[in-house]
Design a protein around this motif. Structure first.
Motif, PDB file in Angstrom:
ATOM      1  N   GLU A   6       1.194  -1.176  -0.366  1.00 41.92           N
ATOM      2  CA  GLU A   6      -0.179   0.493  -0.102  1.00 41.92           C
ATOM      3  C   GLU A   6       0.756   1.370   0.229  1.00 41.92           C
ATOM      4  O   GLU A   6       0.375   1.626  -0.506  1.00 41.92           O
ATOM      5  CB  GLU A   6      -1.141  -0.316   1.144  1.00 41.92           C
ATOM      6  CG  GLU A   6      -1.947   1.348   1.438  1.00 41.92           C
ATOM      7  CD  GLU A   6      -2.530   1.278   2.677  1.00 41.92           C
ATOM      8  OE1 GLU A   6      -3.172   2.251   2.625  1.00 41.92           O
ATOM      9  OE2 GLU A   6      -2.609   0.149   3.084  1.00 41.92           O
ATOM     10  N   ILE A   7       2.073   1.168   0.388  1.00 40.44           N
ATOM     11  CA  ILE A   7       2.680   2.501   1.114  1.00 40.44           C
ATOM     12  C   ILE A   7       3.867   2.587   0.308  1.00 40.44           C
ATOM     13  O   ILE A   7       3.844   3.803  -0.952  1.00 40.44           O
ATOM     14  CB  ILE A   7       3.462   2.060   2.043  1.00 40.44           C
ATOM     15  CG1 ILE A   7       3.073   2.707   3.249  1.00 40.44           C
ATOM     16  CG2 ILE A   7       4.716   3.098   2.065  1.00 40.44           C
ATOM     17  CD1 ILE A   7       3.661   1.941   4.846  1.00 40.44           C
ATOM     18  N   HIS A   8       4.263   1.308  -0.870  1.00 36.82           N
ATOM     19  CA  HIS A   8       4.911   1.875  -2.756  1.00 36.82           C
ATOM     20  C   HIS A   8       4.276   1.637  -3.815  1.00 36.82           C
ATOM     21  O   HIS A   8       4.289   2.111  -4.643  1.00 36.82           O
ATOM     22  CB  HIS A   8       6.214   0.446  -2.360  1.00 36.82           C
ATOM     23  CG  HIS A   8       6.521   0.586  -1.157  1.00 36.82           C
ATOM     24  ND1 HIS A   8       8.009   1.379  -1.843  1.00 36.82           N
ATOM     25  CD2 HIS A   8       6.571   0.876  -0.026  1.00 36.82           C
ATOM     26  CE1 HIS A   8       9.120   1.459  -0.767  1.00 36.82           C
ATOM     27  NE2 HIS A   8       8.392   1.160   0.792  1.00 36.82           N
ATOM     28  N   ALA A   9       2.581   1.174  -3.646  1.00 34.44           N
ATOM     29  CA  ALA A   9       1.528   1.914  -4.525  1.00 34.44           C
ATOM     30  C   ALA A   9       2.503   2.748  -5.878  1.00 34.44           C
ATOM     31  O   ALA A   9       2.168   3.634  -5.661  1.00 34.44           O
ATOM     32  CB  ALA A   9       0.705   1.477  -4.505  1.00 34.44           C
ATOM     33  N   GLY A  10       2.362   2.178  -6.775  1.00 31.77           N
ATOM     34  CA  GLY A  10       3.088   2.974  -8.117  1.00 31.77           C
ATOM     35  C   GLY A  10       4.465   3.702  -7.507  1.00 31.77           C
ATOM     36  O   GLY A  10       5.014   4.239  -8.465  1.00 31.77           O
ATOM     37  N   ILE A  11       5.045   3.140  -7.178  1.00 32.84           N
ATOM     38  CA  ILE A  11       6.427   3.922  -7.029  1.00 32.84           C
ATOM     39  C   ILE A  11       6.815   2.300  -7.223  1.00 32.84           C
ATOM     40  O   ILE A  11       6.923   1.489  -6.151  1.00 32.84           O
ATOM     41  CB  ILE A  11       6.338   4.594  -5.838  1.00 32.84           C
ATOM     42  CG1 ILE A  11       5.767   5.196  -5.400  1.00 32.84           C
ATOM     43  CG2 ILE A  11       8.464   4.566  -5.574  1.00 32.84           C
ATOM     44  CD1 ILE A  11       5.271   5.680  -3.498  1.00 32.84           C
ATOM     45  N   PRO A  12       8.105   2.500  -8.295  1.00 33.73           N
ATOM     46  CA  PRO A  12       9.030   0.594  -8.653  1.00 33.73           C
ATOM     47  C   PRO A  12      10.042   0.789  -7.727  1.00 33.73           C
ATOM     48  O   PRO A  12      10.796   2.101  -6.936  1.00 33.73           O
ATOM     49  CB  PRO A  12      10.010   1.593  -9.839  1.00 33.73           C
ATOM     50  CG  PRO A  12       8.769   2.342 -10.276  1.00 33.73           C
ATOM     51  CD  PRO A  12       7.749   3.661  -9.770  1.00 33.73           C
ATOM     52  N   ASP A  13      10.291   0.244  -7.212  1.00 36.33           N
ATOM     53  CA  ASP A  13      11.607  -0.739  -6.060  1.00 36.33           C
ATOM     54  C   ASP A  13      12.398   0.414  -7.219  1.00 36.33           C
ATOM     55  O   ASP A  13      13.766   0.892  -5.396  1.00 36.33           O
ATOM     56  CB  ASP A  13      12.054  -1.688  -6.313  1.00 36.33           C
ATOM     57  CG  ASP A  13      11.104  -2.426  -5.454  1.00 36.33           C
ATOM     58  OD1 ASP A  13      10.468  -1.550  -5.012  1.00 36.33           O
ATOM     59  OD2 ASP A  13      11.067  -4.630  -5.576  1.00 36.33           O
ATOM     60  N   GLU A  14      13.212   0.691  -8.034  1.00 33.55           N
ATOM     61  CA  GLU A  14      14.420   1.177  -8.432  1.00 33.55           C
ATOM     62  C   GLU A  14      14.109   2.853  -8.369  1.00 33.55           C
ATOM     63  O   GLU A  14      15.194   3.688  -7.303  1.00 33.55           O
ATOM     64  CB  GLU A  14      14.473   1.331  -9.555  1.00 33.55           C
ATOM     65  CG  GLU A  14      14.772   0.147 -10.667  1.00 33.55           C
ATOM     66  CD  GLU A  14      13.476  -1.181 -10.005  1.00 33.55           C
ATOM     67  OE1 GLU A  14      12.664  -0.724 -11.137  1.00 33.55           O
ATOM     68  OE2 GLU A  14      13.298  -2.540 -10.270  1.00 33.55           O
ATOM     69  N   GLU A  15      13.399   3.225  -7.687  1.00 34.93           N
ATOM     70  CA  GLU A  15      13.053   4.539  -7.490  1.00 34.93           C
ATOM     71  C   GLU A  15      12.944   4.828  -6.053  1.00 34.93           C
ATOM     72  O   GLU A  15      13.504   6.197  -5.736  1.00 34.93           O
ATOM     73  CB  GLU A  15      11.366   4.957  -8.281  1.00 34.93           C
ATOM     74  CG  GLU A  15      11.582   5.484  -9.974  1.00 34.93           C
ATOM     75  CD  GLU A  15      10.312   5.866 -10.104  1.00 34.93           C
ATOM     76  OE1 GLU A  15       9.626   6.881  -9.466  1.00 34.93           O
ATOM     77  OE2 GLU A  15      10.388   5.799 -11.341  1.00 34.93           O
ATOM     78  N   SER A  16      12.567   3.703  -5.457  1.00 39.08           N
ATOM     79  CA  SER A  16      12.549   4.181  -3.681  1.00 39.08           C
ATOM     80  C   SER A  16      13.774   3.807  -3.178  1.00 39.08           C
ATOM     81  O   SER A  16      14.292   4.993  -2.447  1.00 39.08           O
ATOM     82  CB  SER A  16      11.588   2.742  -3.321  1.00 39.08           C
ATOM     83  OG  SER A  16      11.572   2.761  -2.047  1.00 39.08           O
ATOM     84  N   VAL A  17      14.732   2.942  -4.163  1.00 39.65           N
ATOM     85  CA  VAL A  17      15.905   2.970  -3.412  1.00 39.65           C
ATOM     86  C   VAL A  17      16.694   4.274  -3.854  1.00 39.65           C
ATOM     87  O   VAL A  17      17.773   4.535  -2.778  1.00 39.65           O
ATOM     88  CB  VAL A  17      16.896   1.446  -4.030  1.00 39.65           C
ATOM     89  CG1 VAL A  17      17.790   1.538  -4.191  1.00 39.65           C
ATOM     90  CG2 VAL A  17      15.991  -0.590  -3.501  1.00 39.65           C
TER      91      VAL A  17
END
Length: 52
Positions: A6-17
């Motif tokens: 839910e928190i990371h919805a729509g945010i690719p792992d690469e962008e989050s990192v």
């Protein structure tokens, strides 16, 4: 606590990192300590460094 999905919805792992690395660098640039530098106690949550 909300689920990671839910928190990371729509945010690719690469962008989050990438965002986390930038924030950690910004903290470092002003003399702070990002959580990853504290380490984790066995089986516990990260602890902040002692007060400066």
């Amino acid at each position: 606590m909300r689920a990671r999905e839910e928190i990371h919805a729509g945010i690719p792992d690469e962008e989050s990192v990438a965002a986390l690395k930038v924030l950690q660098r910004m903290i470092h640039n002003v003399g702070g300590t990002a959580w990853h530098a504290w380490g984790r106690p066995p089986g516990g949550r990260p602890r902040p460094p002692a007060h400066r």
